[in-house]
Design a protein around this motif. Structure first.
Motif, PDB file in Angstrom:
ATOM      1  N   GLU A 271       0.833  -1.205   0.000  1.00  0.00           N
ATOM      2  CA  GLU A 271       0.000   0.000   0.000  1.00  0.00           C
ATOM      3  C   GLU A 271       0.868   1.257   0.000  1.00  0.00           C
ATOM      4  O   GLU A 271       0.564   2.233  -0.718  1.00  0.00           O
ATOM      5  CB  GLU A 271      -0.927  -0.006   1.210  1.00  0.00           C
ATOM      6  N   GLU A 272       1.950   1.248   0.768  1.00  0.00           N
ATOM      7  CA  GLU A 272       2.851   2.404   0.791  1.00  0.00           C
ATOM      8  C   GLU A 272       3.470   2.623  -0.585  1.00  0.00           C
ATOM      9  O   GLU A 272       3.552   3.759  -1.068  1.00  0.00           O
ATOM     10  CB  GLU A 272       3.946   2.200   1.834  1.00  0.00           C
ATOM     11  N   ALA A 273       3.910   1.539  -1.224  1.00  0.00           N
ATOM     12  CA  ALA A 273       4.509   1.649  -2.554  1.00  0.00           C
ATOM     13  C   ALA A 273       3.469   2.073  -3.583  1.00  0.00           C
ATOM     14  O   ALA A 273       3.784   2.831  -4.512  1.00  0.00           O
ATOM     15  CB  ALA A 273       5.146   0.320  -2.951  1.00  0.00           C
ATOM     16  N   ARG A 274       2.229   1.603  -3.441  1.00  0.00           N
ATOM     17  CA  ARG A 274       1.167   1.986  -4.374  1.00  0.00           C
ATOM     18  C   ARG A 274       0.908   3.487  -4.306  1.00  0.00           C
ATOM     19  O   ARG A 274       0.759   4.149  -5.340  1.00  0.00           O
ATOM     20  CB  ARG A 274      -0.107   1.214  -4.063  1.00  0.00           C
ATOM     21  N   GLN A 275       0.873   4.021  -3.108  1.00  0.00           N
ATOM     22  CA  GLN A 275       0.631   5.453  -2.953  1.00  0.00           C
ATOM     23  C   GLN A 275       1.776   6.287  -3.509  1.00  0.00           C
ATOM     24  O   GLN A 275       1.569   7.397  -4.006  1.00  0.00           O
ATOM     25  CB  GLN A 275       0.417   5.772  -1.469  1.00  0.00           C
ATOM     26  N   GLN A 276       2.986   5.741  -3.454  1.00  0.00           N
ATOM     27  CA  GLN A 276       4.155   6.452  -3.976  1.00  0.00           C
ATOM     28  C   GLN A 276       4.377   6.188  -5.459  1.00  0.00           C
ATOM     29  O   GLN A 276       5.240   6.803  -6.077  1.00  0.00           O
ATOM     30  CB  GLN A 276       5.401   6.034  -3.196  1.00  0.00           C
ATOM     31  N   GLY A 277       3.594   5.257  -6.012  1.00  0.00           N
ATOM     32  CA  GLY A 277       3.747   4.907  -7.419  1.00  0.00           C
ATOM     33  C   GLY A 277       5.026   4.152  -7.718  1.00  0.00           C
ATOM     34  O   GLY A 277       5.551   4.211  -8.834  1.00  0.00           O
ATOM     35  N   SER A 278       5.537   3.412  -6.734  1.00  0.00           N
ATOM     36  CA  SER A 278       6.821   2.715  -6.906  1.00  0.00           C
ATOM     37  C   SER A 278       6.685   1.201  -6.935  1.00  0.00           C
ATOM     38  O   SER A 278       7.693   0.491  -6.866  1.00  0.00           O
ATOM     39  CB  SER A 278       7.782   3.121  -5.770  1.00  0.00           C
ATOM     40  N   ASN A 279       5.457   0.684  -7.040  1.00  0.00           N
ATOM     41  CA  ASN A 279       5.285  -0.766  -7.110  1.00  0.00           C
ATOM     42  C   ASN A 279       5.827  -1.300  -8.433  1.00  0.00           C
ATOM     43  O   ASN A 279       5.516  -0.759  -9.499  1.00  0.00           O
ATOM     44  CB  ASN A 279       3.801  -1.128  -7.003  1.00  0.00           C
ATOM     45  N   PRO A 280       6.619  -2.371  -8.416  1.00  0.00           N
ATOM     46  CA  PRO A 280       7.112  -2.937  -9.681  1.00  0.00           C
ATOM     47  C   PRO A 280       6.015  -3.647 -10.474  1.00  0.00           C
ATOM     48  O   PRO A 280       6.177  -3.893 -11.669  1.00  0.00           O
ATOM     49  CB  PRO A 280       8.197  -3.925  -9.234  1.00  0.00           C
ATOM     50  N   CYS A 281       4.899  -4.006  -9.838  1.00  0.00           N
ATOM     51  CA  CYS A 281       3.773  -4.640 -10.540  1.00  0.00           C
ATOM     52  C   CYS A 281       2.535  -4.513  -9.667  1.00  0.00           C
ATOM     53  O   CYS A 281       2.597  -4.102  -8.500  1.00  0.00           O
ATOM     54  CB  CYS A 281       4.065  -6.098 -10.863  1.00  0.00           C
ATOM     55  N   GLN A 282       1.415  -4.926 -10.217  1.00  0.00           N
ATOM     56  CA  GLN A 282       0.158  -4.890  -9.473  1.00  0.00           C
ATOM     57  C   GLN A 282      -0.184  -6.272  -8.960  1.00  0.00           C
ATOM     58  O   GLN A 282      -0.113  -7.262  -9.687  1.00  0.00           O
ATOM     59  CB  GLN A 282      -0.983  -4.379 -10.366  1.00  0.00           C
ATOM     60  N   VAL A 283      -0.568  -6.338  -7.673  1.00  0.00           N
ATOM     61  CA  VAL A 283      -0.986  -7.573  -7.045  1.00  0.00           C
ATOM     62  C   VAL A 283      -2.414  -7.405  -6.526  1.00  0.00           C
ATOM     63  O   VAL A 283      -2.712  -6.394  -5.858  1.00  0.00           O
ATOM     64  CB  VAL A 283      -0.044  -7.961  -5.878  1.00  0.00           C
ATOM     65  N   ASP A 284      -3.304  -8.341  -6.846  1.00  0.00           N
ATOM     66  CA  ASP A 284      -4.690  -8.259  -6.398  1.00  0.00           C
ATOM     67  C   ASP A 284      -4.751  -8.665  -4.933  1.00  0.00           C
ATOM     68  O   ASP A 284      -4.693  -9.846  -4.598  1.00  0.00           O
ATOM     69  CB  ASP A 284      -5.564  -9.174  -7.258  1.00  0.00           C
ATOM     70  N   THR A 285      -4.864  -7.700  -4.053  1.00  0.00           N
ATOM     71  CA  THR A 285      -4.875  -7.985  -2.609  1.00  0.00           C
ATOM     72  C   THR A 285      -6.285  -8.034  -2.021  1.00  0.00           C
ATOM     73  O   THR A 285      -6.430  -8.175  -0.816  1.00  0.00           O
ATOM     74  CB  THR A 285      -4.061  -6.916  -1.862  1.00  0.00           C
TER      75      THR A 285
END
Length: 286
Positions: A271-285
């Motif tokens: 969630e922290e990486a998603r908010q910063q736009g730094s996730n290397p990919c998307q995971v369905d959580t």
């Protein structure tokens, strides 16, 4: 100490006959018989394999074969690949060496092959030189192994029982969720310490991805899976301590643990990486 056969090989490599016998090969796997060398025990067969994984089976070995392992496509990263081979439990009849420009280094003795231990080396360290050990009766001698090419990121130490256990960084956890051979949410049912590894039996409540079927369906009405994941001996693991995100590698059909954060910690990082736009990919959580 080199065998008489190898001692004679080094100064006079050109005296060997490079033969082209009738063998079965499909670029990934090779199967042949030493009976085609009958009367020519100094023959050397050149074998070329061009896949990321495959197998070799040499029946009634006589003489020697040189196995050249290369990826399908060559790139600057190809030089950083590692090769791992795993002998079958009934493999015998040869000694296996690494051959680099005529210099031989013993990799696997005949008597050690039945142990089935994985042996790894850098792809630039040379080709496999597989020499038949002289026996009066070769009818029950078969050398067989599987091989896999590993990227530098995965590395050959992933299969080592003495590999170090260290916590994954936040960045490594997020990357593992995107690039691992398997990604699953679940819990630890039992932990068993074996001779050269720790085996963790797991119950999987959500399976995001698996390269091969290392986790099997465990129920009809409820979608759950079961399986086991290997770890180096010194890695600590306990049963019944909540949900984890299991990630790791599949090597020779076996799952090996990579990063395994508690699932709630992964959710926080994600969630922290998603908010910063730094996730290397998307995971369905959800």
């Amino acid at each position: 100490m080199l065998s008489p056969m190898l001692a004679s090989l080094l100064p006079v490599v050109l005296l060997w006959r490079l033969s082209l016998g009738q063998y079965s090969s499909d670029q990934c796997s090779w199967k042949g018989s030493g009976l085609t060398h009958e009367g020519h025990t100094r023959d050397v067969e050149q074998v070329y394999l061009r896949c990321s994984q495959g197998s070799l089976e040499w029946l009634y070995p006589t003489g020697a074969i040189i196995v050249n392992l290369r990826p399908n496509t060559l790139s600057p990263a190809s030089a950083r690949l590692s090769v791992c081979i795993k002998p079958s439990a009934d493999s015998r009849g040869t000694n296996v060496y690494l051959d680099r420009n005529g210099r031989l280094r013993l990799l696997l003795r005949e008597q050690d092959q039945a142990l089935g231990k994985v042996q790894c080396f850098g792809i630039t360290e040379g080709a496999l030189f597989i020499e038949a050990v002289p026996h009066r009766d070769i009818s029950r001698r078969i050398t067989a192994f599987r091989y896999e090419l590993l990227s530098e990121r995965l590395g050959p130490d992933a299969l080592s029982p003495t590999a170090p256990c260290k916590p994954c960084s936040d960045a490594e956890i997020l990357l593992a969720a995107c690039t691992s051979d398997f990604v699953a949410r679940g819990s630890i049912r039992t932990v068993e310490r074996e001779a050269e590894r720790t085996s963790v039996a797991v119950d999987i409540s959500r399976l995001y991805r698996q390269k091969t079927q290392v986790f099997a369906p465990g129920g009809v009405r409820v979608r759950r899976w079961t399986g086991s994941i290997n770890m180096p001996l010194q890695c600590a693991a306990k049963a019944g301590e909540g949900d984890f995100l299991f990630t790791g590698l599949v090597r020779f059909g076996e799952a090996w643990m990579g990063c395994a954060p508690r699932y709630k910690d992964f959710l926080r990082l994600y969630e922290e990486a998603r908010q910063q736009g730094s996730n290397p990919c998307q995971v369905d959580t959800d």
